[in-house]
Motif scaffolding. Structure first.
Motif, PDB file in Angstrom:
ATOM      1  N   TYR A  88       0.855  -1.188   0.000  1.00 22.88           N
ATOM      2  CA  TYR A  88       0.000   0.000   0.000  1.00 22.88           C
ATOM      3  C   TYR A  88       0.893   1.240   0.000  1.00 22.88           C
ATOM      4  O   TYR A  88       1.943   1.266   0.646  1.00 22.88           O
ATOM      5  CB  TYR A  88      -0.916   0.019   1.229  1.00 22.88           C
ATOM      6  CG  TYR A  88      -1.935  -1.092   1.246  1.00 22.88           C
ATOM      7  CD1 TYR A  88      -3.180  -0.940   0.615  1.00 22.88           C
ATOM      8  CD2 TYR A  88      -1.672  -2.284   1.904  1.00 22.88           C
ATOM      9  CE1 TYR A  88      -4.121  -1.955   0.647  1.00 22.88           C
ATOM     10  CE2 TYR A  88      -2.604  -3.303   1.938  1.00 22.88           C
ATOM     11  CZ  TYR A  88      -3.829  -3.133   1.305  1.00 22.88           C
ATOM     12  OH  TYR A  88      -4.763  -4.147   1.324  1.00 22.88           O
ATOM     13  N   PHE A  89       0.436   2.290  -0.693  1.00 19.21           N
ATOM     14  CA  PHE A  89       1.205   3.525  -0.816  1.00 19.21           C
ATOM     15  C   PHE A  89       0.416   4.691  -0.227  1.00 19.21           C
ATOM     16  O   PHE A  89      -0.808   4.781  -0.386  1.00 19.21           O
ATOM     17  CB  PHE A  89       1.541   3.802  -2.281  1.00 19.21           C
ATOM     18  CG  PHE A  89       2.354   2.713  -2.916  1.00 19.21           C
ATOM     19  CD1 PHE A  89       3.741   2.736  -2.847  1.00 19.21           C
ATOM     20  CD2 PHE A  89       1.740   1.651  -3.580  1.00 19.21           C
ATOM     21  CE1 PHE A  89       4.499   1.729  -3.437  1.00 19.21           C
ATOM     22  CE2 PHE A  89       2.491   0.648  -4.157  1.00 19.21           C
ATOM     23  CZ  PHE A  89       3.869   0.686  -4.080  1.00 19.21           C
ATOM     24  N   PHE A  90       1.173   5.595   0.447  1.00 17.39           N
ATOM     25  CA  PHE A  90       0.570   6.753   1.105  1.00 17.39           C
ATOM     26  C   PHE A  90       1.412   7.993   0.829  1.00 17.39           C
ATOM     27  O   PHE A  90       2.616   7.907   0.575  1.00 17.39           O
ATOM     28  CB  PHE A  90       0.459   6.511   2.618  1.00 17.39           C
ATOM     29  CG  PHE A  90      -0.343   5.286   2.969  1.00 17.39           C
ATOM     30  CD1 PHE A  90      -1.714   5.361   3.141  1.00 17.39           C
ATOM     31  CD2 PHE A  90       0.279   4.051   3.122  1.00 17.39           C
ATOM     32  CE1 PHE A  90      -2.453   4.230   3.463  1.00 17.39           C
ATOM     33  CE2 PHE A  90      -0.446   2.915   3.445  1.00 17.39           C
ATOM     34  CZ  PHE A  90      -1.824   3.001   3.605  1.00 17.39           C
TER      35      PHE A  90
ATOM     36  N   ALA B 157       0.928   6.216   6.653  1.00 15.13           N
ATOM     37  CA  ALA B 157       1.394   4.830   6.583  1.00 15.13           C
ATOM     38  C   ALA B 157       1.394   4.183   7.960  1.00 15.13           C
ATOM     39  O   ALA B 157       0.963   3.021   8.126  1.00 15.13           O
ATOM     40  CB  ALA B 157       2.792   4.796   5.970  1.00 15.13           C
ATOM     41  N   VAL B 158       1.838   4.919   8.976  1.00 14.60           N
ATOM     42  CA  VAL B 158       1.848   4.378  10.339  1.00 14.60           C
ATOM     43  C   VAL B 158       0.422   4.218  10.860  1.00 14.60           C
ATOM     44  O   VAL B 158       0.107   3.245  11.569  1.00 14.60           O
ATOM     45  CB  VAL B 158       2.686   5.292  11.250  1.00 14.60           C
ATOM     46  CG1 VAL B 158       2.603   4.837  12.695  1.00 14.60           C
ATOM     47  CG2 VAL B 158       4.137   5.312  10.788  1.00 14.60           C
TER      48      VAL B 158
ATOM     49  N   ARG C  22       7.632   1.725   5.433  1.00 11.31           N
ATOM     50  CA  ARG C  22       8.577   2.660   4.845  1.00 11.31           C
ATOM     51  C   ARG C  22       7.994   4.060   4.929  1.00 11.31           C
ATOM     52  O   ARG C  22       6.919   4.257   5.472  1.00 11.31           O
ATOM     53  CB  ARG C  22       8.888   2.272   3.402  1.00 11.31           C
ATOM     54  CG  ARG C  22       9.567   0.901   3.285  1.00 11.31           C
ATOM     55  CD  ARG C  22       9.914   0.582   1.829  1.00 11.31           C
ATOM     56  NE  ARG C  22      10.599  -0.694   1.704  1.00 11.31           N
ATOM     57  CZ  ARG C  22       9.982  -1.867   1.604  1.00 11.31           C
ATOM     58  NH1 ARG C  22       8.643  -1.913   1.584  1.00 11.31           N
ATOM     59  NH2 ARG C  22      10.675  -2.982   1.514  1.00 11.31           N
ATOM     60  N   ILE C  23       8.737   5.036   4.376  1.00 11.15           N
ATOM     61  CA  ILE C  23       8.304   6.421   4.527  1.00 11.15           C
ATOM     62  C   ILE C  23       6.982   6.700   3.811  1.00 11.15           C
ATOM     63  O   ILE C  23       6.202   7.554   4.237  1.00 11.15           O
ATOM     64  CB  ILE C  23       9.403   7.375   4.020  1.00 11.15           C
ATOM     65  CG1 ILE C  23       9.061   8.814   4.420  1.00 11.15           C
ATOM     66  CG2 ILE C  23       9.589   7.258   2.509  1.00 11.15           C
ATOM     67  CD1 ILE C  23      10.182   9.793   4.180  1.00 11.15           C
TER      68      ILE C  23
ATOM     69  N   ALA D 195      -5.058   5.764   0.896  1.00 11.60           N
ATOM     70  CA  ALA D 195      -4.010   5.134   0.088  1.00 11.60           C
ATOM     71  C   ALA D 195      -4.063   5.657  -1.343  1.00 11.60           C
ATOM     72  O   ALA D 195      -5.133   5.997  -1.871  1.00 11.60           O
ATOM     73  CB  ALA D 195      -4.193   3.627   0.109  1.00 11.60           C
ATOM     74  N   VAL D 196      -2.911   5.721  -1.989  1.00 17.07           N
ATOM     75  CA  VAL D 196      -2.798   6.256  -3.351  1.00 17.07           C
ATOM     76  C   VAL D 196      -2.129   5.219  -4.243  1.00 17.07           C
ATOM     77  O   VAL D 196      -1.720   4.143  -3.792  1.00 17.07           O
ATOM     78  CB  VAL D 196      -1.991   7.576  -3.346  1.00 17.07           C
ATOM     79  CG1 VAL D 196      -2.734   8.652  -2.580  1.00 17.07           C
ATOM     80  CG2 VAL D 196      -0.600   7.350  -2.780  1.00 17.07           C
ATOM     81  N   GLU D 197      -1.990   5.591  -5.525  1.00 17.36           N
ATOM     82  CA  GLU D 197      -1.317   4.714  -6.464  1.00 17.36           C
ATOM     83  C   GLU D 197       0.190   4.670  -6.179  1.00 17.36           C
ATOM     84  O   GLU D 197       0.713   5.491  -5.423  1.00 17.36           O
ATOM     85  CB  GLU D 197      -1.568   5.183  -7.906  1.00 17.36           C
ATOM     86  CG  GLU D 197      -3.022   5.149  -8.330  1.00 17.36           C
ATOM     87  CD  GLU D 197      -3.602   3.743  -8.381  1.00 17.36           C
ATOM     88  OE1 GLU D 197      -2.800   2.817  -8.640  1.00 17.36           O
ATOM     89  OE2 GLU D 197      -4.809   3.584  -8.161  1.00 17.36           O
ATOM     90  N   ALA D 198       0.851   3.698  -6.810  1.00 15.99           N
ATOM     91  CA  ALA D 198       2.277   3.479  -6.525  1.00 15.99           C
ATOM     92  C   ALA D 198       3.123   4.717  -6.841  1.00 15.99           C
ATOM     93  O   ALA D 198       4.018   5.088  -6.086  1.00 15.99           O
ATOM     94  CB  ALA D 198       2.788   2.281  -7.319  1.00 15.99           C
ATOM     95  N   GLY D 199       2.851   5.395  -7.940  1.00 16.12           N
ATOM     96  CA  GLY D 199       3.650   6.557  -8.308  1.00 16.12           C
ATOM     97  C   GLY D 199       3.373   7.803  -7.497  1.00 16.12           C
ATOM     98  O   GLY D 199       4.124   8.784  -7.584  1.00 16.12           O
ATOM     99  N   GLN D 200       2.299   7.799  -6.682  1.00 16.12           N
ATOM    100  CA  GLN D 200       1.926   8.982  -5.914  1.00 16.12           C
ATOM    101  C   GLN D 200       2.394   8.911  -4.457  1.00 16.12           C
ATOM    102  O   GLN D 200       2.226   9.873  -3.715  1.00 16.12           O
ATOM    103  CB  GLN D 200       0.412   9.154  -5.960  1.00 16.12           C
ATOM    104  CG  GLN D 200      -0.134   9.341  -7.358  1.00 16.12           C
ATOM    105  CD  GLN D 200      -1.661   9.412  -7.387  1.00 16.12           C
ATOM    106  OE1 GLN D 200      -2.314   9.250  -6.350  1.00 16.12           O
ATOM    107  NE2 GLN D 200      -2.216   9.658  -8.563  1.00 16.12           N
ATOM    108  N   GLY D 201       2.933   7.779  -4.056  1.00 14.30           N
ATOM    109  CA  GLY D 201       3.405   7.645  -2.687  1.00 14.30           C
ATOM    110  C   GLY D 201       4.641   8.474  -2.423  1.00 14.30           C
ATOM    111  O   GLY D 201       5.432   8.761  -3.328  1.00 14.30           O
ATOM    112  N   ARG D 202       4.834   8.846  -1.156  1.00 16.49           N
ATOM    113  CA  ARG D 202       5.992   9.641  -0.796  1.00 16.49           C
ATOM    114  C   ARG D 202       7.254   8.791  -0.884  1.00 16.49           C
ATOM    115  O   ARG D 202       7.258   7.629  -0.495  1.00 16.49           O
ATOM    116  CB  ARG D 202       5.830  10.204   0.622  1.00 16.49           C
ATOM    117  CG  ARG D 202       6.978  11.100   1.053  1.00 16.49           C
ATOM    118  CD  ARG D 202       6.793  11.635   2.455  1.00 16.49           C
ATOM    119  NE  ARG D 202       7.905  12.485   2.849  1.00 16.49           N
ATOM    120  CZ  ARG D 202       8.040  13.041   4.056  1.00 16.49           C
ATOM    121  NH1 ARG D 202       7.113  12.821   4.977  1.00 16.49           N
ATOM    122  NH2 ARG D 202       9.095  13.785   4.329  1.00 16.49           N
TER     123      ARG D 202
END
Length: 210
Positions: A133-135, A141-142, A164-165, A200-207
């Motif tokens: 999952y991406f945030f 994320a936490v 992760r971050i 949650a966002v898409e893979a390319g939008q995560g920090r």
């Protein structure tokens, strides 16, 4: 006074003595000229240099053309993307259900999770479910991890999570008995609900870590 004059030699005598000592010394110029003449007589004359015409070598292009068979054919290495589709990954591994699980009843729910748009895949052994999952922030994320941890404590079924971050890797499997069970599918569906709640966002939008 008369005594001093008698003691001193006569000028003509001094001059004659100086002349004799001068002519008695060997002449330096005569010595070197004699050495040079003797050396030149013993050393043979230098031979004239022979000039060999340079031969033109075979051009590199023609050499490669004539000897192309000696070089191995070039091989193109295909680069595979690290983000494989969920359907392709799931098709390569067959699900391994735990002992005592009704596979026919659980398989439709598992198949729905393994659809490409869902993002879930089977692990390498086919005994667990995994997803990332991406945030946009580390705090989200936490927070997602805390929501999943709270529900897993209630269900007494705990995942393996890597934070992760800007992303969270999660893996569900049943250890006793080993394999896939209904708990894994239930908690995977709960994770999707919690991720939507946490934004949650898409893979390319995560920090990403800078």
């Amino acid at each position: 006074m008369d005594h001093i004059i008698r003691a001193s030699p006569r000028p003509c005598v001094l001059l004659s003595r100086l002349q004799r000592s001068h002519f008695a010394r060997p002449s330096t110029s005569r010595f070197y000229s004699s050495v040079s003449s003797s050396a030149s007589s013993t050393i043979p004359p230098a031979r004239p240099l022979r000039t060999t015409p340079l031969t033109r070598s075979t051009p590199t292009s023609s050499y490669l053309t004539q000897n192309h068979s000696t070089f191995p054919p070039s091989t193109t290495t295909r680069a595979f993307s690290s983000s494989m589709s969920a359907s392709a990954n799931s098709a390569a591994v067959e699900p391994q259900f735990a002992e005592g699980v009704d596979a026919e009843e659980l398989r439709p729910r598992l198949t729905a999770l393994l659809q490409p748009e869902q993002g879930w895949t089977l692990d390498a052994e086919g005994q667990g479910l995994q997803k990332t999952y991406f945030f946009k922030t580390y705090f989200k994320a936490v927070s997602f991890v805390n929501v999943v941890a709270s529900q897993s404590a209630t269900m007494k079924h705990h995942p393996t999570m890597t934070v992760r971050i800007g992303s969270v890797d999660i893996h569900w499997t049943t250890h006793h008995p080993r394999g896939l069970t209904g708990k894994d599918v239930d908690m995977a569906q709960h994770c999707d609900e919690a991720a939507e709640l946490m934004g949650a966002v898409e893979a390319g939008q995560g920090r990403k870590c800078h």
